[in-house]
Motif scaffolding. Structure first.
Motif, PDB file in Angstrom:
ATOM      1  N   UNK A  47      40.342  26.081  41.747  1.00 18.92           N
ATOM      2  CA  UNK A  47      39.980  26.323  43.052  1.00 18.92           C
ATOM      3  C   UNK A  47      41.318  26.875  43.908  1.00 18.92           C
ATOM      4  N   UNK A  48      41.820  27.697  43.514  1.00 21.24           N
ATOM      5  CA  UNK A  48      42.930  28.218  43.906  1.00 21.24           C
ATOM      6  C   UNK A  48      42.918  29.879  44.068  1.00 21.24           C
ATOM      7  N   UNK A  49      43.374  30.658  44.677  1.00 19.87           N
ATOM      8  CA  UNK A  49      43.554  32.210  44.807  1.00 19.87           C
ATOM      9  C   UNK A  49      44.829  32.523  44.146  1.00 19.87           C
ATOM     10  N   UNK A  50      45.172  33.080  43.106  1.00 19.05           N
ATOM     11  CA  UNK A  50      46.303  33.557  42.609  1.00 19.05           C
ATOM     12  C   UNK A  50      46.425  35.064  42.711  1.00 19.05           C
ATOM     13  N   UNK A  51      45.519  35.931  42.465  1.00 21.03           N
ATOM     14  CA  UNK A  51      45.570  37.162  42.836  1.00 21.03           C
ATOM     15  C   UNK A  51      44.843  37.579  43.915  1.00 21.03           C
ATOM     16  N   UNK A 100      50.706  51.964  52.249  1.00 19.17           N
ATOM     17  CA  UNK A 100      51.542  50.603  51.488  1.00 19.17           C
ATOM     18  C   UNK A 100      50.696  50.050  50.431  1.00 19.17           C
ATOM     19  N   UNK A 101      51.306  49.799  49.386  1.00 20.97           N
ATOM     20  CA  UNK A 101      50.682  49.146  48.231  1.00 20.97           C
ATOM     21  C   UNK A 101      50.728  47.821  48.414  1.00 20.97           C
ATOM     22  N   UNK A 102      49.790  47.136  48.511  1.00 17.74           N
ATOM     23  CA  UNK A 102      50.024  45.557  48.872  1.00 17.74           C
ATOM     24  C   UNK A 102      49.592  44.855  47.748  1.00 17.74           C
ATOM     25  N   UNK A 103      48.909  45.464  46.478  1.00 18.36           N
ATOM     26  CA  UNK A 103      48.722  44.974  45.348  1.00 18.36           C
ATOM     27  C   UNK A 103      48.579  45.853  44.150  1.00 18.36           C
ATOM     28  N   UNK A 104      48.684  45.308  42.955  1.00 15.96           N
ATOM     29  CA  UNK A 104      48.585  46.294  41.812  1.00 15.96           C
ATOM     30  C   UNK A 104      48.066  45.450  40.670  1.00 15.96           C
ATOM     31  N   UNK A 105      47.487  46.117  39.806  1.00 18.12           N
ATOM     32  CA  UNK A 105      47.124  45.269  38.391  1.00 18.12           C
ATOM     33  C   UNK A 105      46.816  46.178  37.620  1.00 18.12           C
ATOM     34  N   UNK A 106      46.660  46.010  36.419  1.00 16.83           N
ATOM     35  CA  UNK A 106      46.282  46.741  34.941  1.00 16.83           C
ATOM     36  C   UNK A 106      44.816  46.730  34.616  1.00 16.83           C
ATOM     37  N   UNK A 107      44.077  48.029  34.590  1.00 14.74           N
ATOM     38  CA  UNK A 107      42.844  47.806  34.008  1.00 14.74           C
ATOM     39  C   UNK A 107      42.872  48.385  32.579  1.00 14.74           C
ATOM     40  N   UNK A 108      42.110  47.876  31.594  1.00 14.24           N
ATOM     41  CA  UNK A 108      42.344  48.578  30.303  1.00 14.24           C
ATOM     42  C   UNK A 108      41.744  49.905  29.949  1.00 14.24           C
ATOM     43  N   UNK A 109      40.972  50.423  31.090  1.00  9.16           N
ATOM     44  CA  UNK A 109      40.324  51.832  31.009  1.00  9.16           C
ATOM     45  C   UNK A 109      40.928  52.822  31.791  1.00  9.16           C
ATOM     46  N   UNK A 127      56.072  50.697  38.217  1.00  9.82           N
ATOM     47  CA  UNK A 127      56.194  51.981  39.094  1.00  9.82           C
ATOM     48  C   UNK A 127      55.454  51.805  40.212  1.00  9.82           C
ATOM     49  N   UNK A 128      54.274  50.915  40.403  1.00  9.58           N
ATOM     50  CA  UNK A 128      53.684  50.753  41.842  1.00  9.58           C
ATOM     51  C   UNK A 128      53.774  49.294  42.166  1.00  9.58           C
ATOM     52  N   UNK A 129      55.236  48.741  42.608  1.00 13.46           N
ATOM     53  CA  UNK A 129      55.273  47.681  42.935  1.00 13.46           C
ATOM     54  C   UNK A 129      54.825  47.555  44.219  1.00 13.46           C
ATOM     55  N   UNK A 130      54.350  46.129  44.512  1.00  9.38           N
ATOM     56  CA  UNK A 130      53.622  45.618  45.679  1.00  9.38           C
ATOM     57  C   UNK A 130      54.857  45.883  46.828  1.00  9.38           C
ATOM     58  N   UNK A 162      46.662  50.817  41.954  1.00 10.13           N
ATOM     59  CA  UNK A 162      47.596  50.468  43.178  1.00 10.13           C
ATOM     60  C   UNK A 162      46.183  49.991  44.363  1.00 10.13           C
ATOM     61  N   UNK A 163      46.315  49.142  44.953  1.00  7.85           N
ATOM     62  CA  UNK A 163      45.554  48.649  45.985  1.00  7.85           C
ATOM     63  C   UNK A 163      46.295  49.173  47.495  1.00  7.85           C
ATOM     64  N   UNK A 164      45.891  49.902  48.253  1.00  8.66           N
ATOM     65  CA  UNK A 164      46.484  50.500  49.411  1.00  8.66           C
ATOM     66  C   UNK A 164      45.947  50.252  50.717  1.00  8.66           C
ATOM     67  N   UNK A 165      46.738  50.399  51.576  1.00  6.16           N
ATOM     68  CA  UNK A 165      46.398  50.473  53.057  1.00  6.16           C
ATOM     69  C   UNK A 165      47.007  51.803  53.536  1.00  6.16           C
ATOM     70  N   UNK A 166      46.065  52.930  53.855  1.00  6.85           N
ATOM     71  CA  UNK A 166      46.697  54.023  54.605  1.00  6.85           C
ATOM     72  C   UNK A 166      46.855  53.956  56.107  1.00  6.85           C
ATOM     73  N   UNK A 167      48.145  54.229  56.093  1.00 11.83           N
ATOM     74  CA  UNK A 167      48.991  53.882  57.420  1.00 11.83           C
ATOM     75  C   UNK A 167      48.623  55.146  58.410  1.00 11.83           C
ATOM     76  N   UNK A 168      48.961  56.252  57.924  1.00 11.86           N
ATOM     77  CA  UNK A 168      48.792  57.673  58.647  1.00 11.86           C
ATOM     78  C   UNK A 168      48.318  58.545  57.335  1.00 11.86           C
ATOM     79  N   UNK A 169      47.730  59.710  58.173  1.00 10.06           N
ATOM     80  CA  UNK A 169      47.316  60.824  57.121  1.00 10.06           C
ATOM     81  C   UNK A 169      46.153  60.224  56.235  1.00 10.06           C
ATOM     82  N   UNK A 170      45.884  60.616  55.011  1.00  9.86           N
ATOM     83  CA  UNK A 170      45.008  60.271  54.131  1.00  9.86           C
ATOM     84  C   UNK A 170      45.559  60.569  52.693  1.00  9.86           C
TER      85      UNK A 170
END
Length: 600
Positions: free
Chosen positions: A55-59, A197-206, A271-274, A211-219
């Protein structure tokens, strides 16, 4: 669908463990129609089995929702955060990518220690905080009491606090309206160079590292050549997705204020550190987003395979796990008693438990962990400073001028009836009281400085058992302080067992050594010769226990006849025992290494 910037809301949910954060997230996802009834499962944002069981959130997970309010379409980006103190850096990066946060408090339990810690991170990031009282349908719910508690401890105005029940689906529409009305839209320059900003990253087998990101400026556009400022590398964007609990939705562009997943086809997440910043390779932004720091391990432990032939399997498992958890650090180490293994650095105790459990479950390994240790600072007589995380690295006593140990600032909230028990426990653990404040007549907030070494063993279990499970505990590292510490060695049959060495305060060395060898006397099986178990500081033996030998009846075959035959056999046995004592090896069972973790 093109939705303007002022119709985007980025928000997060802050809550203590078990206050209903994941259930509320499920409710919001369903209310926005992102998932059909058939696809829905409870705790849909928690993807690991361990998360659902405990019952906890880790990721942290994220989801992009589209909600129609008063005839207009709004994008609601829910950025979920882990609740536990071990992941506070990830929490701070997730909160840095939001404009608002829902402070979820259980209406029957009230404010807890971790709630306070995460609210302060949110306030540091200038977020708009909406207080939400969950579980108001419970018979024990006391919304008015909890509101006054939030106002008193955190200083938030709760006159407009929302009362909801995620389980019973009460008040969810009002909550969505409040998110749209109260949380400000993102601010950002759509024409400026790309800054995300990269605020999370993980590995997908495929797809490789994502990188999970939030765009601050531009696109960010598909096919764009981007530059990662921390790792100083450039990559091509292969694909872009909007996060969704079941299937990501592909897109050509992630615009200002939006969140999304960037696919770069990388082989690992280092290479894509949080916390890192992404910008355009040709037209770079002037400065990176503040607050980026590499993950710092807080607790170290040796992890060894029980079957020594599985060392390479453990190495492969750690390499694969590091793809998903960039905060993991490890290096090979050997132990006389346990063979080959790894010294692993963890963010905290929960992180250690989770990593060990994942290695065992996901990779089918049987592992043994040594007692967790922290990083000590050794000032040597010649003025050089050493940082050590393994008691075996400690230099000889005559070369040590000072040993400094790390301290944490802990916040404990406890019902007043257990106050005496808690203070006794904290004094026993060398805690220094800094603050004591009554939140109400029945609940007390304590602030203590405690040596980290005292909380890494079984402190949490003891805290829960002496308060019948009602205390909540949170900590943050503060500084190093000089301590009168010594290295306690355990010798079995005159041989130092390196995996059992621990660093302890000098005042507690005798009782700890005595407790440990008494526990081991019960565990180590009897041999054909006497075995001495000793606790020592340097060359000085401070405690000893002896395991008696097992008698073998060598005269069983001599029935009747001359007594000298029996005597001859007994003399021969005596000689053999002397020789065994000189060269006999003792096999230690696995429980002997766990005895260190169980002593108080």
């Amino acid at each position: 669908m093109d939705i303007p910037l002022n119709h985007i809301r980025n928000f997060s949910i802050i809550a203590h463990i078990d206050h209903g954060k994941s259930t509320l997230a499920d409710c919001l996802i369903q209310a926005c129609g992102a998932i059909t009834e058939r696809e829905m499962s409870s705790q849909i944002m928690d993807t690991m089995d361990i998360e659902k069981e405990r019952g906890i959130t880790i990721k942290a997970q994220s989801v992009r929702l589209i909600y129609n309010y008063e005839g207009q379409s709004y994008i609601l980006n829910l950025i979920d955060t882990p609740g536990h103190v071990d992941f506070s850096y990830e929490v701070s990066r997730s909160l840095a990518s939001c404009e608002g946060a829902l402070l979820v408090v259980d209406a029957s339990q009230g404010v807890e220690a971790q709630t306070i810690a995460n609210v302060y991170i949110a306030l540091d990031n200038n977020l708009e905080i909406i207080p939400v009282l969950n579980k108001i349908d419970l018979p024990a719910a006391a919304p008015e009491r909890v509101k006054s508690e939030i106002e008193q401890t955190i200083g938030l105005d709760c006159s407009n606090a929302l009362e909801v029940s995620a389980k019973a689906n009460i008040g969810i529409k009002d909550l969505l309206a409040a998110i749209i009305k109260l949380i400000p839209p993102p601010q950002g320059d759509t024409n400026a160079p790309t800054k995300a900003l990269i605020y999370d990253s993980w590995f997908d087998n495929y797809l490789g590292a994502l990188a999970l990101i939030r765009v601050i400026d531009g696109s960010i556009k598909k096919g764009q050549n981007i530059y990662i400022m921390g790792s100083k590398k450039n990559h091509e964007v292969l694909d872009l997705l909007y996060p969704h609990p079941i299937k990501g939705q592909k897109t050509k562009e992630i615009k200002t204020g939006e969140i999304g997943i960037v696919v770069l086809g990388l082989k690992n997440v280092t290479d894509i550190a949080v916390g890192d910043t992404i910008t355009d390779f040709k037209n770079k932004t002037k400065e990176a987003i503040a607050g980026f720091e590499p993950a710092k391990p807080f607790v170290f432990a040796g992890i060894y395979p029980i079957d020594t032939n599985k060392f390479e399997d453990l190495r492969d498992a750690l390499d694969k796990l590091k793809l998903n958890d960039s905060s993991l650090t490890y290096e090979p180490e050997t132990s006389v008693a346990l063979g080959f293994g790894f010294r692993i650095g963890f963010l905290g105790l929960l992180h250690m438990e989770v990593v060990k459990e994942r290695l065992e479950r996901e990779f089918g390994l049987d592992l043994i962990a040594t007692a967790p240790t922290v990083v000590y600072e050794i000032i040597q007589t010649d003025g050089t400073i050493l940082k050590i995380q393994n008691p075996s690295q400690l230099p000889p006593e005559q070369k040590i001028a000072k040993i400094k140990e790390p301290y944490v600032k802990s916040t404990i909230i406890v019902p007043s009836e257990f106050l005496g028990n808690i203070i006794t426990l904290l004094n026993k653990r060398r805690g220094i009281q800094k603050k004591m404040e009554y939140l109400q007549e029945t609940r007390v907030l304590l602030e203590y400085w405690i040596p980290t070494n005292e909380i890494v063993m079984d402190f949490y279990d003891k805290l829960k058992s002496c308060t019948k499970g009602y205390a909540s505990f949170d900590y943050e590292p503060i500084h190093y302080q000089e301590g009168n510490l010594v290295k306690l060695d355990i010798r079995v049959a005159n041989e130092i067992i390196d995996a059992l060495s621990i660093i302890v305060p000098k005042s507690k060395a005798y009782e700890k050594g005595k407790e440990l060898i008494e526990a081991m006397k019960e565990i180590i099986p009897r041999q054909l010769f006497e075995v001495a178990i000793q606790a020592s500081i340097g060359n000085k033996i401070i405690a000893r226990e002896t395991i008696k030998s097992v008698g073998k009846n060598v005269t069983a075959k001599c029935y009747g006849g001359d007594i000298t035959r029996k005597r001859k056999l007994l003399e021969k046995q005596k000689e053999g025992k002397k020789r065994m004592k000189a060269i006999g090896k003792v096999a230690l069972p696995q429980e002997a290494f766990l005895a260190v973790l169980k002593i108080d």
